[in-house]
Scaffold this motif. Structure first.
Motif, short mmCIF file in Angstrom:
data_model
loop_
_atom_site.label_atom_id
_atom_site.label_comp_id
_atom_site.label_asym_id
_atom_site.label_seq_id
_atom_site.Cartn_x
_atom_site.Cartn_y
_atom_site.Cartn_z
N GLU A 43 23.69 20.20 63.17
CA GLU A 43 23.80 21.16 63.98
C GLU A 43 23.30 22.13 63.79
OE1 GLU A 43 28.15 22.57 65.96
OE2 GLU A 43 28.22 21.15 64.30
N ASP A 96 21.33 20.50 52.42
CA ASP A 96 21.65 21.86 53.42
C ASP A 96 22.82 22.32 52.76
OD1 ASP A 96 21.43 23.55 55.19
OD2 ASP A 96 22.35 22.20 56.98
N SER A 152 19.12 24.26 58.80
CA SER A 152 19.18 23.13 59.52
C SER A 152 18.09 22.78 60.32
CB SER A 152 20.65 23.13 60.20
OG SER A 152 21.87 23.48 59.18
N LYS A 158 28.32 30.28 65.36
CA LYS A 158 28.48 29.77 64.10
C LYS A 158 29.95 30.41 63.54
CE LYS A 158 23.98 29.10 62.63
NZ LYS A 158 23.96 27.69 62.37
#
Ligand SMILES: Nc1nc2c(ncn2[C@@H]2O[C@H](COP(=O)(O)OP(=O)(O)O)[C@@H](O)[C@H]2O)c(=O)[nH]1
Ligand SMILES: [Mg+2]
Ligand SMILES: [Zn+2]
Length: 291
Positions: free
Chosen positions: A183, A213, A170, A190
């Motif tokens: 994010e 992604d 990301s 996570k």
């Protein structure tokens, strides 16, 4: 009058289609797709027909060159297999399995080493030795190192970014597309929320192509491969002399053409060790194929 476009996002039964002039058109799928078991999928090249009031019908899904299942995405050209040069430590077996899965789907695998700003030398050396037969990229989302080369690779292609959690997928995409604001965060953050965020796939138009992604990693499940199919997934092997036995697994057979590649360094010890594990795994799967 139909018009071609790229399906970049699905929300319920509506689809966002990017037309050739760069317009985003919300489209509703024709009912016949569902009856025929066809699901419009992100990455699909489609034909739409404009109706009144800014609404279009998705009339046709053009033939796909490939289809990934988790997340569902069609027509992927290349796979950026992102690994971290520091933490988390690379799972090289996962990288090799992703390369195999990509090659099986006619997707060009590109190993990408991120976090070169704080590279562990052992990881860096392993990456360079193991993947020298591939297109590779060394980048840092933090300092911008190598980002021009990455950007150049994305032009006109549909590119999927995959890899372990927290390797910086990301962050790389945010660096490429500043308005994206995906994010990012470290591993501990996570895992706390990871399981609750089931995101659907979405393509981001970029440089006349698109990027994607992938949350976490579970997109590839390579079923059962014949030995010759596995051989084709190792570019190193294309430099080998023929083996004495046609079905040679390059394990302990006499007069194997692959073994000498180790001495010359064409095939790294690491890649070969993992190859053995993978080859034996496929052998087992072939044995139990009809169980
Ligand atoms: N030092 C360094 N840290 C990075 C780099 N890229 C990402 N990170 C950090 O690594 C962590 C995970 O990044 P994230 O983009 O969320 O990873 P993802 O799970 O693969 O999407 C975050 O804390 C980022 O700030 C980099 O190039 N260098
Ligand atoms: Mg991420
Ligand atoms: Zn052999």
């Amino acid at each position: 009058m139909t018009e071609p476009g790229l399906l970049i996002k699905g929300i319920g039964s509506f689809y966002e289609v990017l037309t050739e002039n760069g317009e985003l058109v919300t489209s509703k799928a024709r009912g016949t797709f569902r009856r025929n078991g066809l699901v419009p999928t992100v990455g699909d090249h489609v034909l739409i027909e404009r109706k009144e009031q800014g609404y279009a019908q998705l009339c046709e899904i053009l033939p796909r060159r490939n289809l990934l299942v988790r997340p569902p995405v069609a027509n992927v050209d290349q796979l950026m297999i992102v690994v971290s040069a520091s933490v988390p430590a690379p799972d090289w077996l996962l990288v090799d399995r992703m390369i195999i899965a990509a090659k099986r789907m006619c997707i060009n695998p590109i190993p990408v080493l991120n976090k070169t700003d704080c590279a562990d030398q052992t990881i860096l050396q392993a990456f360079l030795a193991d993947y020298k037969m591939f297109d590779t990229l060394l980048v840092s989302a933090r300092t911008g190192e190598g980002m021009n080369s990455l950007q150049a690779r994305l032009k006109g292609k549909v590119t999927c970014f995959a890899g372990q959690s927290a390797v910086g997928k990301s962050s790389l995409l945010n660096a490429l597309i500043p308005d994206l604001c995906l994010e990012t965060g470290d591993l501990s953050r996570k895992t706390e929320r990871g399981k609750h965020t089931t995101r659907h796939a979405e393509l981001w138009p970029y440089e006349s192509g698109a990027v994607l992604d992938t949350p976490g990693f579970s997109m590839f499940e390579t079923d059962c491969l014949e030995q010759n199919e596995l051989n084709e997934c190792y570019p190193e092997f294309s430099l080998a002399d023929p083996c004495r036995f046609p079905g040679c697994m390059h394990l302990s057979e006499p007069d194997c053409g692959v073994k000498p590649l180790l001495a010359s360094g064409t095939l790294s010890e690491g890649r070969y060790e993992r190859y053995r594990e993978i080859a034996l795994d496929y052998q087992l799967r072939r044995k139990h194929r009809y169980d």
